[in-house]
Design a protein around this motif. Structure first.
Motif, short mmCIF file in Angstrom:
data_model
loop_
_atom_site.label_atom_id
_atom_site.label_comp_id
_atom_site.label_asym_id
_atom_site.label_seq_id
_atom_site.Cartn_x
_atom_site.Cartn_y
_atom_site.Cartn_z
N ARG A 1 14.07 -4.19 -37.00
CA ARG A 1 14.34 -2.78 -35.81
C ARG A 1 14.05 -1.70 -36.77
NH1 ARG A 1 18.16 1.55 -35.44
NH2 ARG A 1 18.49 1.78 -33.38
N GLU A 2 14.35 -1.61 -37.94
CA GLU A 2 13.72 -0.71 -38.78
C GLU A 2 12.58 -0.21 -38.68
OE1 GLU A 2 16.40 1.21 -39.80
OE2 GLU A 2 15.41 2.70 -41.47
N ARG B 1 11.21 1.35 -35.65
CA ARG B 1 11.59 2.53 -35.61
C ARG B 1 10.48 3.36 -36.23
NH1 ARG B 1 15.78 6.31 -35.21
NH2 ARG B 1 16.13 6.93 -37.55
N GLN B 2 9.93 2.82 -37.42
CA GLN B 2 9.12 3.38 -38.21
C GLN B 2 7.62 3.57 -37.48
OE1 GLN B 2 8.74 3.81 -41.78
NE2 GLN B 2 10.61 2.46 -42.67
N VAL B 3 7.48 2.48 -36.54
CA VAL B 3 6.22 2.63 -35.57
C VAL B 3 6.44 2.77 -34.14
CG1 VAL B 3 4.93 1.30 -37.29
CG2 VAL B 3 6.12 0.04 -35.52
N ARG B 4 7.50 3.60 -33.82
CA ARG B 4 7.93 3.60 -32.74
C ARG B 4 6.88 4.21 -31.50
NH1 ARG B 4 8.37 3.48 -28.29
NH2 ARG B 4 10.04 4.18 -27.08
N ASP B 5 5.86 4.98 -32.05
CA ASP B 5 4.93 5.28 -31.46
C ASP B 5 3.91 4.51 -31.17
OD1 ASP B 5 4.44 5.64 -34.23
OD2 ASP B 5 2.56 6.65 -33.81
N GLN B 6 3.86 3.25 -31.57
CA GLN B 6 2.85 2.43 -31.64
C GLN B 6 3.37 1.11 -30.81
OE1 GLN B 6 -0.19 2.52 -32.92
NE2 GLN B 6 0.06 4.44 -33.70
N THR C 1 7.60 1.02 -24.97
CA THR C 1 9.01 1.39 -24.70
C THR C 1 9.93 0.10 -24.28
OG1 THR C 1 8.69 3.44 -23.93
CG2 THR C 1 10.62 2.83 -23.33
N TRP D 1 10.13 -2.16 -27.72
CA TRP D 1 11.28 -1.35 -28.47
C TRP D 1 12.72 -1.54 -27.89
CZ3 TRP D 1 13.23 0.87 -32.38
CH2 TRP D 1 14.16 1.71 -32.19
N GLU D 2 12.56 -1.55 -26.47
CA GLU D 2 14.04 -1.28 -26.02
C GLU D 2 14.53 -2.93 -26.26
OE1 GLU D 2 14.68 0.07 -22.41
OE2 GLU D 2 14.35 2.41 -23.04
N ASN E 1 15.84 -3.18 -29.77
CA ASN E 1 16.98 -2.08 -30.07
C ASN E 1 18.17 -2.57 -29.40
OD1 ASN E 1 18.01 0.26 -31.12
ND2 ASN E 1 17.67 1.40 -29.18
N TYR F 1 19.41 -5.40 -31.46
CA TYR F 1 20.07 -4.88 -32.68
C TYR F 1 21.24 -4.18 -32.41
CZ TYR F 1 20.82 -1.20 -36.27
OH TYR F 1 21.38 -0.68 -37.37
N LEU G 1 19.61 2.96 -25.81
CA LEU G 1 18.61 1.93 -25.97
C LEU G 1 17.30 2.55 -26.06
CD1 LEU G 1 19.15 -0.48 -23.01
CD2 LEU G 1 19.62 -0.71 -25.27
N GLN G 2 16.94 3.69 -25.59
CA GLN G 2 15.62 4.22 -26.13
C GLN G 2 15.71 4.47 -27.36
OE1 GLN G 2 14.01 7.32 -23.20
NE2 GLN G 2 15.84 6.51 -21.80
N VAL H 1 11.67 8.17 -40.88
CA VAL H 1 12.71 7.63 -40.27
C VAL H 1 14.04 8.08 -40.47
CG1 VAL H 1 13.08 5.58 -41.42
CG2 VAL H 1 12.81 5.48 -38.95
N TYR I 1 13.69 12.32 -35.95
CA TYR I 1 12.59 11.35 -36.00
C TYR I 1 12.34 10.97 -34.48
CZ TYR I 1 9.95 7.44 -36.88
OH TYR I 1 8.94 6.22 -36.55
N ALA J 1 8.43 10.71 -32.98
CA ALA J 1 7.85 9.75 -32.43
C ALA J 1 7.48 9.92 -31.04
CB ALA J 1 8.63 8.30 -32.73
N TYR J 2 8.18 10.37 -30.32
CA TYR J 2 8.18 10.60 -28.90
C TYR J 2 6.89 11.45 -28.57
CZ TYR J 2 9.75 12.19 -24.11
OH TYR J 2 9.79 12.59 -22.86
N ALA K 1 4.43 12.04 -30.75
CA ALA K 1 3.19 11.14 -30.99
C ALA K 1 2.65 10.18 -29.82
CB ALA K 1 3.45 10.50 -32.46
N ARG K 2 3.75 9.55 -29.67
CA ARG K 2 3.49 8.48 -28.60
C ARG K 2 3.17 9.14 -27.28
NH1 ARG K 2 7.62 5.90 -25.40
NH2 ARG K 2 9.06 7.22 -26.67
N LEU L 1 1.27 9.00 -35.88
CA LEU L 1 2.58 9.48 -36.43
C LEU L 1 2.60 9.21 -37.81
CD1 LEU L 1 5.43 11.00 -36.15
CD2 LEU L 1 6.39 8.60 -35.94
N GLU M 1 3.18 9.93 -42.06
CA GLU M 1 4.28 10.45 -43.09
C GLU M 1 3.51 10.97 -44.14
OE1 GLU M 1 7.09 7.56 -44.20
OE2 GLU M 1 7.44 7.13 -42.24
#
Lengths: 318, 496
Positions: free
Chosen positions: A91-92, A95-100, A103, A106-107, A110, A113, B68-69, B244, B249, B253-254, B256-257, B263, B265
């Motif tokens: 999950r960590e 989160r680092q690649v949440r944009d990739q 949703t 991810w959900e 998450n 988790y 959740l999001q 992160v 953060y 990410a939002y 960037a998406r 995104l 560093e």
């Protein structure tokens, strides 16, 4: 094209979720097998402990209080190998690649988790340990399903699956080794209940029965779990997927000096594809499996050198 | 009206006007005589159909969905960390079209003037020569970056993304409380809140003819691209995050998406021959525009703070060479300094020869002896802020403080007058909020977002920040504040 760090994270998400799923399944089978107070149930439980590398756990204590042993495997925050730690790491990374990742994907992760780290998790586990573990497995299936159904099947998705299959190949190889190799300590797995348990540990029972029927034999088990082309946890299936994803990933970049991951993967896939049971019988399962694990490690390193931690001067723009 | 009369166990309807004692304060929904303002009429009609428990359920569903999001910030404690959502209020705040037209014009005017001001102080420094703004105030400010002097910034757009804080006084007039020209945040909450309020009040939303804000990411992307349009036909834009563990953060990410940009560093970027590249799986890839959500101090250890690993060595040199755009430009912070704030009306007059459309809040600069005397004599009526602090830290709210606190603060002011400003305690307007299943008025402010590249655009919406504690005036999320959606109505609607 994607960031090297992102590829790295996606790859590790794959590895961590596969590890979490496998450990959940092993734990669940251990709990359900110790209900029978037989020798072979005991044997199955020992196989689980060894397959998870819990060498420091006193097997007698674990067998006396299996729920406690499994709770540590599942929910111990301090133990880096626990299911909880694997999921937290996955999950960590997510989160680092949440944009990739989508949703939906991810959900799923998450939600899982949040549930497993919530203060109520331990109580829920103690009330119904096997049910708890089965739910985690089902959630991980949902995660993989969401990734498959909603993510583009491009580079990122391939790195994710590369992680899944490399981890899976190594986990199954380890399991086979403690059942059939030197790590089994000379124990011959010929009792029906223990055989059934082992097949279930690799999620192989139903596919196996369809091929060989209910008369379980050790040589068939080995052949099936190593060489079956269609069963998704066989070493052969995993190495074919690893090769497929690496071929796709490596096709668009200029090769560097040193071992090329797609070549290593192709070699492993070919070796497994054309091997048969006699090869195992001749040298022993351990030798063969150790080779598989070592090849997987080499592929892992080559992936890093090629895609993630390459020397900058090799990849400057023209 | 007793407080028990305000308790609505079954039905919410009707939402009630604030109590008499609070009536000197402007309420967003109710006139002084208790009537619902026209802009709120459609919402009021629909809210009456919802029961308190329904609204409570929707609030819970919303909080669950935020969790959740991952719309959360992390609170770090001993040995463990927990994630909390930023409290969100379902009940939207509504602004009618004429009011918004004025806000929009005022914000554009203000940002235009501030960008001209930045171009000037990092250029010819005419405004300092002419004595309109004291030279030492600018050149002595820690946020003044001498490294920026003489650099070419396309379109003179130093601040590409600005989030100003507006408040409404007791007569209902909007005033600017603060300009945020560094790395303003909150836009993801604006969009998430919109999503939630649409689902909660679909009929009212339709009936009120609310202006859409969902194209913010597109506008942001085109603003960023316009900064490199002179030399790249299709610039590669990236969002740069500290990582992160940063509390914003999720927003990085939002964005960037939704913009479809990487995104990154600091460790993903390398500078080679004064060009910026990102490390991809296929080698190095050129980067043209960096939308950085990292403070000036941390973008380049060779130029700014040395003891940081967040940045990219050599980035500022590449920027100086003109091969990459950093947005917002380094050094914009000097224009949103709390002391410089007092001069913004003069700055507008100086560059645009216009009167400010949106007034400032009256501000006393303690660096001026007469003001200092006034401030010290009236500490019980004033809000005192440290110039260098933000987020609601380092401030004294005189009327709410004890004598001991005021005495302590007076010592600090005397020790370093230049570091403090004071403003009258504002009677922030109130808006109805859902508090534990009941509707109660709470103080709010307004943070609209302004984009400035080749052209300047104000998003027709905003983040309304709420002081969730009864009577509190502090809306910062770090200090127990929440947020809610803001509906800006179209021209010619019922509320106009």
């Amino acid at each position: 094209m994607m960031l090297a760090r992102v590829a790295d994270s996606l790859y590790w998400i794959g590895r961590y979720i596969e590890r979490a799923e496998h450990f959940c399944r092993l734990s669940e089978i251990m709990l359900s097998s110790v209900v029978d107070q037989t020798d072979s149930a005991r044997q199955a439980a020992l196989i689980v402990l060894r397959a998870m590398g819990e060498d420091d756990v006193d097997p007698e204590a674990a067998l006396r209080y299996p729920v406690g042993a499994v709770r540590d495997i599942a929910l111990d925050r301090e133990e880096p190998g626990s299911v909880l730690s694997s999921l937290a790491a996955a999950r960590e990374n997510a989160r680092q690649v949440r944009d990739q990742i989508t949703t939906e994907t991810w959900e799923r992760l998450n939600m899982l988790y949040l549930r497993i780290t919530s203060p109520q998790a331990e109580m829920a586990f103690l009330q119904n340990p096997t049910g708890f573990l089965q739910e985690v497995i089902a959630d991980l299936h949902l995660f993989k399903g969401a990734a498959d159904a909603t993510m583009s099947h491009g580079e990122g998705w391939r790195f994710l699956l590369l992680g899944v299959y490399l981890e899976r190949a190594q986990l199954i190889a380890r399991l086979l080794d403690v059942c059939f190799g030197d790590a089994a300590g000379g124990y011959v797995l010929n009792e029906h209940f223990a055989q059934l348990s082992v097949l279930r540990m690799a999620c192989a029972l139903e596919p196996y029965l369809r091929v060989y029927g209910a008369e379980i034999e050790q040589r068939h088990m080995i052949t099936f779990m190593l060489f079956d082309p269609d069963y998704p946890r066989s070493i052969r299936f995993c190495s074919a997927r690893i090769e497929e994803h690496l071929n796709a990933l490596a096709s668009s970049i200029a090769p560097l000096d040193g071992p090329k991951p797609d070549r290593l993967a192709g070699r492993l896939a070919a070796r497994v594809e054309f091997a048969d049971y006699d090869e195992i019988a001749e040298h022993g399962a351990s030798v063969y499996l150790a080779n598989v694990v070592a090849e997987c490690s080499r592929i892992h390193e080559a992936v890093y050198e090629t895609f993630v931690a390459y020397p900058l001067e090799e990849r400057l723009p023209a | 009206m007793s407080s028990s009369a305000k308790r609505m166990d079954r039905a919410l309807a009707p939402v009630q006007a604030p109590q008499q004692a609070e009536a000197v304060i402007y309420d967003e929904m109710f006139e002084a005589n208790g009537e619902v303002r026209p802009a709120y009429a459609p919402l009021n009609a629909h809210v009456n159909k919802l029961s308190a428990s329904e609204l409570g359920d929707r609030q819970k569903t919303l909080e669950r969905s935020f969790l959740l999001q991952g719309i959360t910030f992390t609170v770090y404690g001993a040995g463990s960390s927990t994630e909390r959502i930023i409290p969100t209020d379902l009940f939207p705040r509504i602004i009618d079209a004429p009011t918004w037209t004025k806000i929009e014009a005022g914000l554009k005017q203000r940002l235009l003037a501030l960008n001209l001001f930045l171009a000037d102080i990092y250029g010819a420094q005419k405004i300092l020569m002419d004595g309109v703004v004291p030279r030492d105030l600018i050149l002595g400010a820690p946020s003044f970056r001498r490294e920026m002097i003489g650099l070419y910034v396309p379109h003179d757009s130093y601040a590409n993304v600005c989030g100003s804080d507006l408040v409404r006084n007791e007569t209902g007039e909007f005033m600017v409380l603060e300009d945020n020209l560094r790395v303003p945040s909150g836009v993801s909450y604006m969009l998430a809140n919109r999503d939630a309020s649409k689902r909660t009040f679909p009929e009212a939303f339709g009936a009120a003819r609310v202006r859409p804000i969902e194209n913010y990411p597109d506008l942001l992307l085109s603003t960023l691209k316009s900064m490199a349009g002179e030399w790249r036909s299709n610039p590669q834009v990236v969002v740069m995050t500290p990582g992160v563990y940063n509390s914003a953060y999720y927003e990085h990410a939002y964005l960037a998406r939704l913009m479809g940009t990487p995104l990154v560093e600091g460790r993903d970027l390398v500078v080679h021959d004064n060009m910026v590249y990102m490390r991809t799986t296929r080698g190095l890839r050129r980067v043209d525009v960096i939308y950085r959500r990292v403070d000036d101090d941390f973008i380049d250890p060779l130029t700014f703070r040395r003891d940081t690993a967040l940045g990219v060595a050599g980035l500022f040199n590449a920027y100086r060479a003109g091969s990459v755009v950093i947005a917002n430009a380094p050094g914009t912070g000097v224009a949103d300094d709390k002391a410089v704030y007092a001069y913004v009306p003069d700055i507008i007059r100086y560059y645009l020869d216009q009167d400010p459309i949106l007034p400032n809040v009256e501000t006393f600069l303690c660096r001026e002896p007469a003001s200092l005397k006034h401030v010290l004599a009236n500490l019980d009526k004033l809000v005192v802020k440290a110039v260098g602090a933000s987020g609601g830290y380092g401030m004294l709210i005189g009327p709410h403080a004890t004598q001991a606190q005021r005495d302590e603060f007076a010592q600090k002011i005397k020790a370093d007058p230049a570091n403090y400003i004071a403003q009258p305690t504002l009677k922030l307007s109130t808006a109805p909020c859902v508090i534990e299943g009941q509707i109660e008025p709470r103080h709010v402010d307004l943070r609209p977002f302004i984009l400035s590249g080749a052209k300047t655009v104000v998003t027709p919406g905003a983040l309304t920040r709420v002081a969730l504690t009864r009577g509190s005036l502090v809306v910062n999320s770090s200090q127990g504040g929440g947020s809610k959606d803001t509906w800006v109505l179209s021209e010619g609607d019922a509320g106009a």
